[in-house]
Write a protein that holds these residues in place. Structure first.
Motif, PDB file in Angstrom:
ATOM      1  N   SER A   1       0.812  -1.218   0.000  1.00  0.00           N
ATOM      2  CA  SER A   1       0.000   0.000   0.000  1.00  0.00           C
ATOM      3  C   SER A   1       0.846   1.269   0.000  1.00  0.00           C
ATOM      4  N   GLY A   2       2.139   1.152   0.233  1.00  0.00           N
ATOM      5  CA  GLY A   2       3.009   2.322   0.228  1.00  0.00           C
ATOM      6  C   GLY A   2       4.418   1.953   0.651  1.00  0.00           C
ATOM      7  N   TYR A   3       5.259   2.977   0.690  1.00  0.00           N
ATOM      8  CA  TYR A   3       6.669   2.793   1.001  1.00  0.00           C
ATOM      9  C   TYR A   3       7.111   3.894   1.951  1.00  0.00           C
ATOM     10  N   THR A   4       8.084   3.580   2.803  1.00  0.00           N
ATOM     11  CA  THR A   4       8.679   4.571   3.692  1.00  0.00           C
ATOM     12  C   THR A   4      10.181   4.578   3.461  1.00  0.00           C
ATOM     13  N   VAL A   5      10.718   5.767   3.204  1.00  0.00           N
ATOM     14  CA  VAL A   5      12.155   5.967   3.068  1.00  0.00           C
ATOM     15  C   VAL A   5      12.632   6.663   4.335  1.00  0.00           C
ATOM     16  N   GLU A   6      13.651   6.135   4.954  1.00  0.00           N
ATOM     17  CA  GLU A   6      14.303   6.805   6.076  1.00  0.00           C
ATOM     18  C   GLU A   6      15.628   7.333   5.554  1.00  0.00           C
ATOM     19  N   TYR A   7      15.981   8.567   5.938  1.00  0.00           N
ATOM     20  CA  TYR A   7      17.218   9.160   5.445  1.00  0.00           C
ATOM     21  C   TYR A   7      17.800  10.126   6.459  1.00  0.00           C
ATOM     22  N   SER A   8      19.122  10.272   6.412  1.00  0.00           N
ATOM     23  CA  SER A   8      19.834  11.144   7.335  1.00  0.00           C
ATOM     24  C   SER A   8      21.213  11.460   6.767  1.00  0.00           C
ATOM     25  N   GLU A   9      21.816  12.542   7.252  1.00  0.00           N
ATOM     26  CA  GLU A   9      23.190  12.872   6.872  1.00  0.00           C
ATOM     27  C   GLU A   9      24.193  12.085   7.705  1.00  0.00           C
ATOM     28  N   THR A  10      23.717  11.369   8.706  1.00  0.00           N
ATOM     29  CA  THR A  10      24.576  10.485   9.504  1.00  0.00           C
ATOM     30  C   THR A  10      23.979   9.085   9.461  1.00  0.00           C
ATOM     31  N   THR A  11      24.825   8.103   9.631  1.00  0.00           N
ATOM     32  CA  THR A  11      24.336   6.731   9.569  1.00  0.00           C
ATOM     33  C   THR A  11      23.402   6.444  10.739  1.00  0.00           C
TER      34      THR A  11
ATOM     35  N   ILE B   1      20.463   3.138  12.395  1.00  0.00           N
ATOM     36  CA  ILE B   1      19.903   1.789  12.293  1.00  0.00           C
ATOM     37  C   ILE B   1      18.471   1.969  11.793  1.00  0.00           C
ATOM     38  N   PRO B   2      18.127   1.410  10.633  1.00  0.00           N
ATOM     39  CA  PRO B   2      16.766   1.580  10.116  1.00  0.00           C
ATOM     40  C   PRO B   2      15.713   1.191  11.162  1.00  0.00           C
ATOM     41  N   GLY B   3      14.734   2.076  11.315  1.00  0.00           N
ATOM     42  CA  GLY B   3      13.643   1.825  12.246  1.00  0.00           C
ATOM     43  C   GLY B   3      13.892   2.324  13.654  1.00  0.00           C
ATOM     44  N   ASP B   4      15.075   2.929  13.909  1.00  0.00           N
ATOM     45  CA  ASP B   4      15.358   3.357  15.286  1.00  0.00           C
ATOM     46  C   ASP B   4      14.765   4.731  15.630  1.00  0.00           C
TER      47      ASP B   4
ATOM     48  N   LEU C   1       1.605  -4.259   8.944  1.00  0.00           N
ATOM     49  CA  LEU C   1       2.630  -5.094   8.330  1.00  0.00           C
ATOM     50  C   LEU C   1       3.595  -4.256   7.506  1.00  0.00           C
ATOM     51  N   SER C   2       4.881  -4.487   7.728  1.00  0.00           N
ATOM     52  CA  SER C   2       5.931  -3.824   6.950  1.00  0.00           C
ATOM     53  C   SER C   2       6.984  -4.855   6.584  1.00  0.00           C
ATOM     54  N   SER C   3       7.683  -4.595   5.492  1.00  0.00           N
ATOM     55  CA  SER C   3       8.763  -5.490   5.067  1.00  0.00           C
ATOM     56  C   SER C   3      10.026  -5.202   5.869  1.00  0.00           C
ATOM     57  N   ASP C   4      11.034  -6.031   5.651  1.00  0.00           N
ATOM     58  CA  ASP C   4      12.367  -5.701   6.123  1.00  0.00           C
ATOM     59  C   ASP C   4      12.822  -4.462   5.363  1.00  0.00           C
ATOM     60  N   TYR C   5      13.817  -3.777   5.908  1.00  0.00           N
ATOM     61  CA  TYR C   5      14.388  -2.619   5.223  1.00  0.00           C
ATOM     62  C   TYR C   5      15.352  -3.086   4.145  1.00  0.00           C
ATOM     63  N   ILE C   6      15.436  -2.317   3.076  1.00  0.00           N
ATOM     64  CA  ILE C   6      16.504  -2.523   2.109  1.00  0.00           C
ATOM     65  C   ILE C   6      17.428  -1.309   2.227  1.00  0.00           C
ATOM     66  N   PRO C   7      18.733  -1.427   2.157  1.00  0.00           N
ATOM     67  CA  PRO C   7      19.464  -2.634   1.800  1.00  0.00           C
ATOM     68  C   PRO C   7      19.510  -3.681   2.913  1.00  0.00           C
ATOM     69  N   SER C   8      19.323  -3.295   4.205  1.00  0.00           N
ATOM     70  CA  SER C   8      19.289  -4.288   5.279  1.00  0.00           C
ATOM     71  C   SER C   8      18.642  -3.662   6.506  1.00  0.00           C
ATOM     72  N   ASN C   9      18.312  -4.492   7.478  1.00  0.00           N
ATOM     73  CA  ASN C   9      17.773  -3.985   8.735  1.00  0.00           C
ATOM     74  C   ASN C   9      18.874  -3.427   9.630  1.00  0.00           C
ATOM     75  N   ASP C  10      20.135  -3.661   9.275  1.00  0.00           N
ATOM     76  CA  ASP C  10      21.257  -3.273  10.121  1.00  0.00           C
ATOM     77  C   ASP C  10      21.894  -1.939   9.753  1.00  0.00           C
ATOM     78  N   ALA C  11      21.842  -1.568   8.493  1.00  0.00           N
ATOM     79  CA  ALA C  11      22.541  -0.356   8.066  1.00  0.00           C
ATOM     80  C   ALA C  11      21.924   0.192   6.780  1.00  0.00           C
ATOM     81  N   PRO C  12      21.910   1.518   6.640  1.00  0.00           N
ATOM     82  CA  PRO C  12      21.397   2.131   5.414  1.00  0.00           C
ATOM     83  C   PRO C  12      22.450   2.151   4.312  1.00  0.00           C
ATOM     84  N   ALA C  13      22.018   2.511   3.105  1.00  0.00           N
ATOM     85  CA  ALA C  13      22.931   2.662   1.962  1.00  0.00           C
ATOM     86  C   ALA C  13      23.406   4.111   1.893  1.00  0.00           C
TER      87      ALA C  13
END
Length: 181
Positions: free
Chosen positions: A55-65, A67-70, A106-118
């Protein structure tokens, strides 16, 4: 060896026997299927495959690294591909993670990973003298420093160019121009 849901079934060296049981369970929410991710000077354009269950997408972004979802990154949500995120700072490194939203919490895992952003970097804005009609006038004896970062091709060359103009006031004027890089 991974199954169709991306879960590891077995690992090891060549010739090693492993008991493998396939997991054929579909994920509750599929991860985004990105087909293009294009950075520009002030944003990012992304395209992908729209799936009916998403039904949609969420992008998380920052100028510093992060953990996705934190909860520390900024978020941008959209319903379907293609989409674009604007308002980023030129020539700046950003970190991105994306997930699909399938409704009912319901949400998917993050891409590129649940541990770190691209990591991606925005481009440069074109310089003020990017086009011939915006040539910067130069006076006799003046030393000028400039850049072609972000410049577009306005003169039939394979690379970006910038423009300057000089008008001589004396027939005996000598002009020396030096370009670097």
């Amino acid at each position: 060896i991974v199954d169709g849901a991306g879960l590891e079934l077995a690992s090891g060296g060549h010739g090693v026997d492993a008991a493998v049981e396939a997991n054929c369970t579909e994920p509750a929410c599929y991860a985004p299927q990105i087909t293009a991710w294009t950075m520009n000077a002030t944003g990012v354009e992304f395209d992908g495959t729209n799936l009916e269950a998403i039904s949609g997408y969420t992008v998380e972004y920052s100028e510093t690294t992060f953990i996705p979802g934190d909860g520390t990154a900024m978020t941008y949500s959209f319903e379907s591909f293609p989409s674009s995120l604007d308002g980023l700072t030129p020539a700046t490194t950003y970190y991105f993670a994306m997930q699909s939203n399938c409704g009912e919490g319901l949400s998917s895992d993050y891409i590129p990973s649940n541990d770190a952003p691209a990591e991606w970097t925005t481009g440069y804005l074109p310089p003020e003298n990017d086009l011939c009609e915006n040539a910067i006038p130069i006076a006799a004896g003046e030393v000028v420093y400039g850049t072609t970062n972000g410049a577009t091709d306005d003169g039939g060359r394979a690379t970006g160019d910038v423009w300057y103009s000089y008008t001589s006031t004396n027939a005996d004027d000598e002009v020396t121009m030096t370009t670097c890089g």
